[in-house]
Write a protein that holds these residues in place. Structure first.
Motif, PDB file in Angstrom:
ATOM      1  N   UNK A 132      26.519  17.025 -31.477  1.00  0.00           N
ATOM      2  CA  UNK A 132      25.562  18.140 -31.413  1.00  0.00           C
ATOM      3  C   UNK A 132      24.273  17.746 -30.684  1.00  0.00           C
ATOM      4  N   UNK A 133      24.376  16.682 -29.862  1.00  0.00           N
ATOM      5  CA  UNK A 133      23.281  16.161 -29.034  1.00  0.00           C
ATOM      6  C   UNK A 133      22.117  15.606 -29.854  1.00  0.00           C
ATOM      7  N   UNK A 134      22.398  15.106 -31.020  1.00  0.00           N
ATOM      8  CA  UNK A 134      21.380  14.410 -31.816  1.00  0.00           C
ATOM      9  C   UNK A 134      21.777  12.953 -31.920  1.00  0.00           C
ATOM     10  N   UNK A 135      20.855  12.124 -32.321  1.00  0.00           N
ATOM     11  CA  UNK A 135      21.183  10.709 -32.509  1.00  0.00           C
ATOM     12  C   UNK A 135      20.309  10.140 -33.615  1.00  0.00           C
ATOM     13  N   UNK A 136      20.753   8.993 -34.113  1.00  0.00           N
ATOM     14  CA  UNK A 136      19.985   8.257 -35.111  1.00  0.00           C
ATOM     15  C   UNK A 136      19.771   6.861 -34.586  1.00  0.00           C
ATOM     16  N   UNK A 137      18.607   6.320 -34.906  1.00  0.00           N
ATOM     17  CA  UNK A 137      18.290   4.955 -34.469  1.00  0.00           C
ATOM     18  C   UNK A 137      18.168   4.082 -35.721  1.00  0.00           C
ATOM     19  N   UNK A 138      18.777   2.910 -35.630  1.00  0.00           N
ATOM     20  CA  UNK A 138      18.720   1.933 -36.713  1.00  0.00           C
ATOM     21  C   UNK A 138      18.116   0.667 -36.164  1.00  0.00           C
ATOM     22  N   UNK A 139      17.127   0.130 -36.895  1.00  0.00           N
ATOM     23  CA  UNK A 139      16.490  -1.130 -36.501  1.00  0.00           C
ATOM     24  C   UNK A 139      16.649  -2.119 -37.646  1.00  0.00           C
ATOM     25  N   UNK A 140      17.016  -3.358 -37.312  1.00  0.00           N
ATOM     26  CA  UNK A 140      17.167  -4.352 -38.375  1.00  0.00           C
ATOM     27  C   UNK A 140      15.815  -4.701 -39.011  1.00  0.00           C
TER      28      UNK A 140
END
Length: 153
Positions: A143-151
């Motif tokens: 759906x053209x969204x994203x999530x970002x994960x940072x350690x």
């Protein structure tokens, strides 16, 4: 006699298939097939000139009109169908006559000189790269969204 027949005669004289003949004069095999085929397409000027350039003993007048002799050289051993063997006996060098030893000269070859080869030293340096660390991961959704994960640090 048609030009188709004259092409066939040249191929028979040279003992070539249509494909080998086409390759020898530098044209496509289909070109020769069209000339030799049932529709009897007349060859282009370029094809005739290529043939004459490759087989320059062929009489151009004979090739175009059928008049005269096939070959410009009257005593052609190829035209008569007789291939002269490579090691045949002939009057110039009959096989019965052996050359005399006094007519032969043998030249001793020079002693070979060994030149020392240059020794080439090659140095290979391995450099270690610092270890890489993950700084960010992104997941993209349809759906053209994203999530970002940072350690965590």
């Amino acid at each position: 006699m048609s030009i188709k027949d004259r092409f066939k005669m040249i191929m028979e004289r040279e003992r070539l298939t249509a494909g080998a003949f086409a390759e020898s004069i530098g044209v496509a095999q289909a070109t020769i097939s069209h000339i030799l085929g049932p529709r009897n397409k007349y060859p282009s000027t370029e094809v005739i000139l290529r043939l004459h350039q490759r087989y320059n003993d062929i009489n151009l007048e004979w090739l175009l009109t059928g008049e005269g002799e096939m070959s410009n050289t009257p005593d052609s051993s190829i035209e008569s169908g007789f291939d002269y063997p490579l090691f045949a006996e002939n009057a110039v060098n009959p096989s019965e006559v052996t050359s005399h030893a006094e007519n032969r000269k043998e030249i001793a070859s020079e002693t070979p000189v060994n030149v020392p080869k240059e020794i080439v030293k090659q140095e290979i340096i391995y450099k270690e790269r610092p270890p890489r660390k993950i700084t960010e991961i992104r997941i993209f959704f349809d759906d053209n969204t994203y999530e970002t994960f940072k350690p965590e640090k």
